[in-house]
Design an enzyme around this catalytic site. Structure first.
Site, PDB file in Angstrom:
ATOM      1  N   ARG A 259       0.842  -1.193   0.000  1.00 35.38           N
ATOM      2  CA  ARG A 259       0.000   0.000   0.000  1.00 35.38           C
ATOM      3  C   ARG A 259       0.886   1.255   0.000  1.00 35.38           C
ATOM      4  O   ARG A 259       1.729   1.425   0.880  1.00 35.38           O
ATOM      5  CB  ARG A 259      -0.926   0.021   1.231  1.00 35.38           C
ATOM      6  CG  ARG A 259      -1.949  -1.114   1.247  1.00 35.38           C
ATOM      7  CD  ARG A 259      -3.012  -0.906   0.200  1.00 35.38           C
ATOM      8  NE  ARG A 259      -3.979  -1.990   0.149  1.00 35.38           N
ATOM      9  CZ  ARG A 259      -3.974  -2.967  -0.735  1.00 35.38           C
ATOM     10  NH1 ARG A 259      -3.010  -3.001  -1.669  1.00 35.38           N
ATOM     11  NH2 ARG A 259      -4.887  -3.914  -0.716  1.00 35.38           N
TER      12      ARG A 259
ATOM     13  N   ARG B  80      -5.473  26.022  -7.520  1.00 33.66           N
ATOM     14  CA  ARG B  80      -4.946  24.747  -7.042  1.00 33.66           C
ATOM     15  C   ARG B  80      -4.375  23.997  -8.234  1.00 33.66           C
ATOM     16  O   ARG B  80      -5.107  23.473  -9.078  1.00 33.66           O
ATOM     17  CB  ARG B  80      -6.058  23.939  -6.359  1.00 33.66           C
ATOM     18  CG  ARG B  80      -6.559  24.567  -5.066  1.00 33.66           C
ATOM     19  CD  ARG B  80      -5.463  24.757  -4.049  1.00 33.66           C
ATOM     20  NE  ARG B  80      -5.960  25.178  -2.747  1.00 33.66           N
ATOM     21  CZ  ARG B  80      -5.175  25.443  -1.705  1.00 33.66           C
ATOM     22  NH1 ARG B  80      -3.848  25.363  -1.829  1.00 33.66           N
ATOM     23  NH2 ARG B  80      -5.703  25.811  -0.548  1.00 33.66           N
TER      24      ARG B  80
ATOM     25  N   ALA C 147      -8.004  27.632   5.573  1.00 29.11           N
ATOM     26  CA  ALA C 147      -7.474  26.354   6.046  1.00 29.11           C
ATOM     27  C   ALA C 147      -5.958  26.410   6.028  1.00 29.11           C
ATOM     28  O   ALA C 147      -5.348  27.266   5.379  1.00 29.11           O
ATOM     29  CB  ALA C 147      -7.979  25.207   5.166  1.00 29.11           C
TER      30      ALA C 147
ATOM     31  N   LEU D 190      -2.102  23.914   7.267  1.00 26.71           N
ATOM     32  CA  LEU D 190      -1.468  22.729   7.838  1.00 26.71           C
ATOM     33  C   LEU D 190      -1.226  22.890   9.335  1.00 26.71           C
ATOM     34  O   LEU D 190      -1.070  24.004   9.853  1.00 26.71           O
ATOM     35  CB  LEU D 190      -0.120  22.476   7.159  1.00 26.71           C
ATOM     36  CG  LEU D 190      -0.128  22.170   5.661  1.00 26.71           C
ATOM     37  CD1 LEU D 190       1.312  22.051   5.158  1.00 26.71           C
ATOM     38  CD2 LEU D 190      -0.891  20.894   5.374  1.00 26.71           C
TER      39      LEU D 190
ATOM     40  N   GLU E 100      -4.698  30.742  11.107  1.00 21.29           N
ATOM     41  CA  GLU E 100      -5.026  30.696   9.682  1.00 21.29           C
ATOM     42  C   GLU E 100      -6.114  31.701   9.320  1.00 21.29           C
ATOM     43  O   GLU E 100      -6.066  32.331   8.263  1.00 21.29           O
ATOM     44  CB  GLU E 100      -5.466  29.283   9.291  1.00 21.29           C
ATOM     45  CG  GLU E 100      -4.367  28.236   9.350  1.00 21.29           C
ATOM     46  CD  GLU E 100      -3.230  28.513   8.373  1.00 21.29           C
ATOM     47  OE1 GLU E 100      -3.464  29.188   7.336  1.00 21.29           O
ATOM     48  OE2 GLU E 100      -2.107  28.067   8.635  1.00 21.29           O
TER      49      GLU E 100
ATOM     50  N   GLU F 145      -5.121  34.442   6.519  1.00 21.11           N
ATOM     51  CA  GLU F 145      -5.761  34.377   5.208  1.00 21.11           C
ATOM     52  C   GLU F 145      -6.855  35.419   5.019  1.00 21.11           C
ATOM     53  O   GLU F 145      -7.123  35.832   3.888  1.00 21.11           O
ATOM     54  CB  GLU F 145      -6.331  32.968   4.966  1.00 21.11           C
ATOM     55  CG  GLU F 145      -5.255  31.897   4.851  1.00 21.11           C
ATOM     56  CD  GLU F 145      -5.772  30.600   4.253  1.00 21.11           C
ATOM     57  OE1 GLU F 145      -6.999  30.481   4.045  1.00 21.11           O
ATOM     58  OE2 GLU F 145      -4.942  29.719   3.992  1.00 21.11           O
TER      59      GLU F 145
ATOM     60  N   PRO G 140      -8.935   8.649   2.879  1.00 26.42           N
ATOM     61  CA  PRO G 140      -8.301   7.608   3.683  1.00 26.42           C
ATOM     62  C   PRO G 140      -7.807   6.404   2.902  1.00 26.42           C
ATOM     63  O   PRO G 140      -7.050   5.591   3.444  1.00 26.42           O
ATOM     64  CB  PRO G 140      -9.410   7.207   4.669  1.00 26.42           C
ATOM     65  CG  PRO G 140     -10.680   7.609   3.999  1.00 26.42           C
ATOM     66  CD  PRO G 140     -10.354   8.846   3.225  1.00 26.42           C
ATOM     67  N   GLY G 141      -8.187   6.288   1.629  1.00 25.11           N
ATOM     68  CA  GLY G 141      -7.646   5.205   0.815  1.00 25.11           C
ATOM     69  C   GLY G 141      -6.274   5.512   0.262  1.00 25.11           C
ATOM     70  O   GLY G 141      -5.580   4.607  -0.222  1.00 25.11           O
TER      71      GLY G 141
ATOM     72  N   GLU H 245      -4.144  12.096   5.829  1.00 21.50           N
ATOM     73  CA  GLU H 245      -4.511  13.455   6.216  1.00 21.50           C
ATOM     74  C   GLU H 245      -5.810  13.472   7.007  1.00 21.50           C
ATOM     75  O   GLU H 245      -6.829  12.909   6.603  1.00 21.50           O
ATOM     76  CB  GLU H 245      -4.672  14.360   4.992  1.00 21.50           C
ATOM     77  CG  GLU H 245      -5.035  15.794   5.396  1.00 21.50           C
ATOM     78  CD  GLU H 245      -5.268  16.722   4.221  1.00 21.50           C
ATOM     79  OE1 GLU H 245      -5.392  17.937   4.459  1.00 21.50           O
ATOM     80  OE2 GLU H 245      -5.327  16.237   3.072  1.00 21.50           O
TER      81      GLU H 245
ATOM     82  N   GLU I 214      -1.379  32.320  -2.774  1.00 15.96           N
ATOM     83  CA  GLU I 214      -2.221  33.115  -1.881  1.00 15.96           C
ATOM     84  C   GLU I 214      -2.259  34.591  -2.273  1.00 15.96           C
ATOM     85  O   GLU I 214      -3.185  35.317  -1.912  1.00 15.96           O
ATOM     86  CB  GLU I 214      -1.743  32.958  -0.438  1.00 15.96           C
ATOM     87  CG  GLU I 214      -1.975  31.557   0.117  1.00 15.96           C
ATOM     88  CD  GLU I 214      -1.576  31.444   1.573  1.00 15.96           C
ATOM     89  OE1 GLU I 214      -0.971  32.398   2.098  1.00 15.96           O
ATOM     90  OE2 GLU I 214      -1.861  30.400   2.178  1.00 15.96           O
TER      91      GLU I 214
END
Length: 212
Positions: A43, A70, A82, A84, A99, A103, A121-122, A126, A150
């Site tokens: 995996r 993006r 948002a 990290l 944030e 922002e 999740p696959g 994160e 940004e």
């Protein structure tokens, strides 16, 4: 009587692991995982420090949104603020407050946990905590200096019902905006109000944090 379901911690045996790529914030890990029948499957997945996102709702029931390019999807997406979790063990509420200031140059007096999700999740570990922020006002001091993507951001305040409509119409695609908008809409539809949401410092097993 309804049936309650919930996710549970579980970890299958890993017989070998490697990190073929490690970037500045995220990486790629390869694990050989023992399956229930005894076979071993490989995996590959992205390792990620985790994120926070903020659905900031003003006193006119409008949500603060930002439009940002993006590159992986080659689109400018409307998103909620948002960022990290840059520091291991960082308190997610403090990260969210930072944030929102950086922002949007906005502060909020009232914070609640809206929803916690794994984005993909696959293929990634994160985890994102989406906060609901209310009682908004402009932050003090100079605006935070932005750069790169940004620097091209646009800001707007859009009625919650319009975000829900846009998400269901396939016009808005950012996962935190879509999940956050639909979650808040569901909360308000129950009539219980936002006071029933979890406290801003509620435990987050996916990304445990200290008190700071």
């Amino acid at each position: 009587m309804s049936t309650r379901i919930y996710d549970t911690p579980e970890e299958w045996q890993v017989t070998a692991t490697s990190t073929p790529f490690q970037g500045n914030k995220t990486g790629v890990r390869t694990d050989d995982v023992v399956m229930p029948d005894g076979s071993v499957a490989r995996r590959d997945y992205q390792t990620h420090p985790g994120s926070v996102a903020i659905l900031a709702l003003d006193d006119q029931d409008r949500v603060l949104v930002l439009s940002q390019y993006r590159h992986p999807v080659r689109e400018k997406l409307w998103e909620i603020p948002a960022g990290l979790l840059d520091v291991p063990g960082e308190n997610p509420l403090h990260a969210a407050q930072r944030e929102l200031y950086e922002e949007a140059h906005v502060k909020a007096e009232e914070w609640r946990v809206l929803v916690d999700v794994y984005t993909t999740p696959g293929g990634s570990d994160e985890a994102v905590r989406i906060f609901l922020a209310q009682q908004l006002s402009e932050a003090e001091g100079e605006r935070f200096e932005v750069s790169e993507e940004e620097a091209d951001m646009q800001e707007a305040r859009i009625p919650l019902e319009e975000l829900v409509r846009g998400a269901l119409a396939g016009e808005l695609h950012n996962n935190c905006l879509v999940v956050g908008s639909l979650a808040l809409n569901a909360v308000l539809a129950t009539g219980g109000g936002t006071g029933a949401l979890r406290a801003a410092d509620a435990p987050w097993p996916a990304r445990p944090f200290g008190e700071e």
